[in-house]
Write a protein that holds these residues in place. Structure first.
Motif, mmCIF file in Angstrom:
data_model
loop_
_atom_site.group_PDB
_atom_site.id
_atom_site.type_symbol
_atom_site.label_atom_id
_atom_site.label_comp_id
_atom_site.label_asym_id
_atom_site.label_seq_id
_atom_site.Cartn_x
_atom_site.Cartn_y
_atom_site.Cartn_z
ATOM 1 N N ARG A 173 -6.324 -13.421 -1.607
ATOM 2 C CA ARG A 173 -6.130 -13.991 -0.269
ATOM 3 C C ARG A 173 -4.725 -13.721 0.261
ATOM 4 N N ASP A 174 -3.736 -13.690 -0.653
ATOM 5 C CA ASP A 174 -2.345 -13.500 -0.237
ATOM 6 C C ASP A 174 -1.946 -12.033 -0.101
ATOM 7 N N TYR A 175 -2.746 -11.133 -0.690
ATOM 8 C CA TYR A 175 -2.299 -9.738 -0.758
ATOM 9 C C TYR A 175 -3.198 -8.727 -0.059
ATOM 10 N N ILE A 176 -4.478 -8.988 0.084
ATOM 11 C CA ILE A 176 -5.396 -7.951 0.533
ATOM 12 C C ILE A 176 -5.028 -7.378 1.900
ATOM 13 N N ASP A 177 -4.517 -8.207 2.803
ATOM 14 C CA ASP A 177 -4.145 -7.726 4.134
ATOM 15 C C ASP A 177 -2.635 -7.678 4.332
ATOM 16 N N ARG A 178 -1.909 -7.726 3.226
ATOM 17 C CA ARG A 178 -0.451 -7.678 3.307
ATOM 18 C C ARG A 178 0.018 -6.237 3.447
ATOM 19 N N GLU A 179 1.070 -6.047 4.231
ATOM 20 C CA GLU A 179 1.603 -4.707 4.433
ATOM 21 C C GLU A 179 2.375 -4.258 3.198
ATOM 22 N N VAL A 180 2.224 -2.987 2.835
ATOM 23 C CA VAL A 180 2.902 -2.433 1.657
ATOM 24 C C VAL A 180 4.300 -1.982 2.079
ATOM 25 N N ASN A 181 5.205 -2.963 2.181
ATOM 26 C CA ASN A 181 6.556 -2.669 2.671
ATOM 27 C C ASN A 181 7.602 -3.307 1.767
ATOM 28 N N GLN A 182 8.810 -3.448 2.269
ATOM 29 C CA GLN A 182 9.927 -3.952 1.466
ATOM 30 C C GLN A 182 9.794 -5.424 1.096
ATOM 31 N N ARG A 236 6.486 2.922 -0.755
ATOM 32 C CA ARG A 236 6.045 1.842 0.133
ATOM 33 C C ARG A 236 5.613 2.455 1.458
ATOM 34 N N PHE A 237 4.601 1.876 2.066
ATOM 35 C CA PHE A 237 4.004 2.450 3.271
ATOM 36 C C PHE A 237 4.007 1.412 4.383
ATOM 37 N N LYS A 238 4.982 1.477 5.251
ATOM 38 C CA LYS A 238 5.060 0.546 6.365
ATOM 39 C C LYS A 238 3.864 0.742 7.288
ATOM 40 N N GLY A 239 3.192 -0.342 7.627
ATOM 41 C CA GLY A 239 2.055 -0.282 8.535
ATOM 42 C C GLY A 239 0.721 -0.139 7.839
ATOM 43 N N ILE A 240 0.725 0.074 6.509
ATOM 44 C CA ILE A 240 -0.514 0.207 5.739
ATOM 45 C C ILE A 240 -0.708 -1.032 4.881
ATOM 46 N N THR A 241 -1.896 -1.586 4.903
ATOM 47 C CA THR A 241 -2.167 -2.789 4.129
ATOM 48 C C THR A 241 -2.577 -2.442 2.699
ATOM 49 N N VAL A 242 -2.511 -3.447 1.837
ATOM 50 C CA VAL A 242 -2.939 -3.275 0.456
ATOM 51 C C VAL A 242 -4.398 -2.840 0.412
ATOM 52 N N GLU A 278 5.359 -6.637 -7.939
ATOM 53 C CA GLU A 278 4.150 -6.673 -7.101
ATOM 54 C C GLU A 278 3.666 -5.268 -6.776
ATOM 55 N N ILE A 279 4.586 -4.397 -6.368
ATOM 56 C CA ILE A 279 4.170 -3.056 -5.955
ATOM 57 C C ILE A 279 3.646 -2.263 -7.148
ATOM 58 N N LYS A 280 4.201 -2.520 -8.332
ATOM 59 C CA LYS A 280 3.711 -1.806 -9.507
ATOM 60 C C LYS A 280 2.333 -2.298 -9.920
ATOM 61 N N ARG A 281 2.072 -3.585 -9.728
ATOM 62 C CA ARG A 281 0.728 -4.086 -10.022
ATOM 63 C C ARG A 281 -0.288 -3.519 -9.033
#
Length: 244
Positions: free
Chosen positions: A125-134, A90-96, A140-143
């Protein structure tokens, strides 16, 4: 495409314990291969040797005829081998969006990114700008990691037990995602798994036990033998992940 020749490796902490013993394996172009077998049989180690995370003590790893045995994970990524860990980073501060573009190694427009997310069942719409965090679940992260593989379009993509740590609903959807991935990616896919439903969509199955390949062939030949455990006719059952 990928060839392993006489690969052997012992445990770093115990030089007497053989993890992989004289492994010979060929993964052809555009194949969906699942490596299965009892826990502790060497499956994840084999994946790490292919990815360049671990270096064998003897033998060769060849990609398209070129010896890459001494190449590390970064070099192999540049050569076309992608490795997906059991527990994705997971990358805090980085978006999908940023993660997918970085994985692709090229600029992607928004419709293309949204198309990838839609294919794995994630609303763009729900994920493209979501942060890759906890805040992202294991499923979700595996997809998202599979989307990265789709965008990267490498020669060989390796998944180490992608079902680990996700719930039943996410696993059911993961099977559909792998079917999509099989259609979208022109390269080969190698999955480490003991899940029957993943074995059912493989082109080829490799059985690895005690550091040895005990079976390798088309799904229709290998899977029935794995499932036929009555009377001790098979040493391993993918329904339980244990020796029969």
């Amino acid at each position: 495409m990928l060839q392993l020749k006489h690969i052997s490796l012992t445990a770093p902490e115990d030089g007497k314990k053989v993890i992989l013993h004289d492994i010979d394996l060929t993964v052809g172009d555009n194949k969906f291969v699942v490596v299965t077998g009892p826990n502790g049989g060497g499956k994840s180690t084999l994946a790490k040797v292919i990815a360049g995370i671990m270096t064998p003590e003897s033998g060769q790893v060849l990609l398209d005829g070129t010896d890459i045995t001494g190449h590390n994970i970064t070099q192999r990524a540049n050569e076309g081998i992608t490795f997906a860990f059991q527990q994705p980073v997971r990358f805090k501060g980085i978006t999908v969006r940023d993660l997918i573009i970085t994985a692709a190694g090229r600029q992607l427009d928004e419709p293309e990114i949204c198309g990838y997310l839609h294919q794995v069942g994630l609303c763009p719409r729900d994920y493209i700008d979501r942060e890759v965090n906890q805040s992202l679940s294991g499923g979700e992260i595996k997809r998202i990691e599979i989307v990265m593989a789709m965008a990267r379009k490498t020669k060989l993509t390796i998944f180490d037990e992608p079902e680990a740590g996700i719930d039943l609903w996410s696993f059911t959807n993961l099977i559909d995602v792998f079917k999509q991935l099989r259609q979208q990616v022109s390269g080969s896919i190698l999955i480490i798994s003991h899940q029957e439903r993943i074995l059912e969509i493989a082109d080829e199955i490799v059985v690895l036990a005690d550091g040895h390949i005990t079976a390798h062939g088309p799904r229709e030949e290998i899977l029935p033998a794995l499932l036929d455990t009555e009377g001790g006719s098979c040493a391993y059952c993918p329904r339980t992940g244990r020796e029969a």
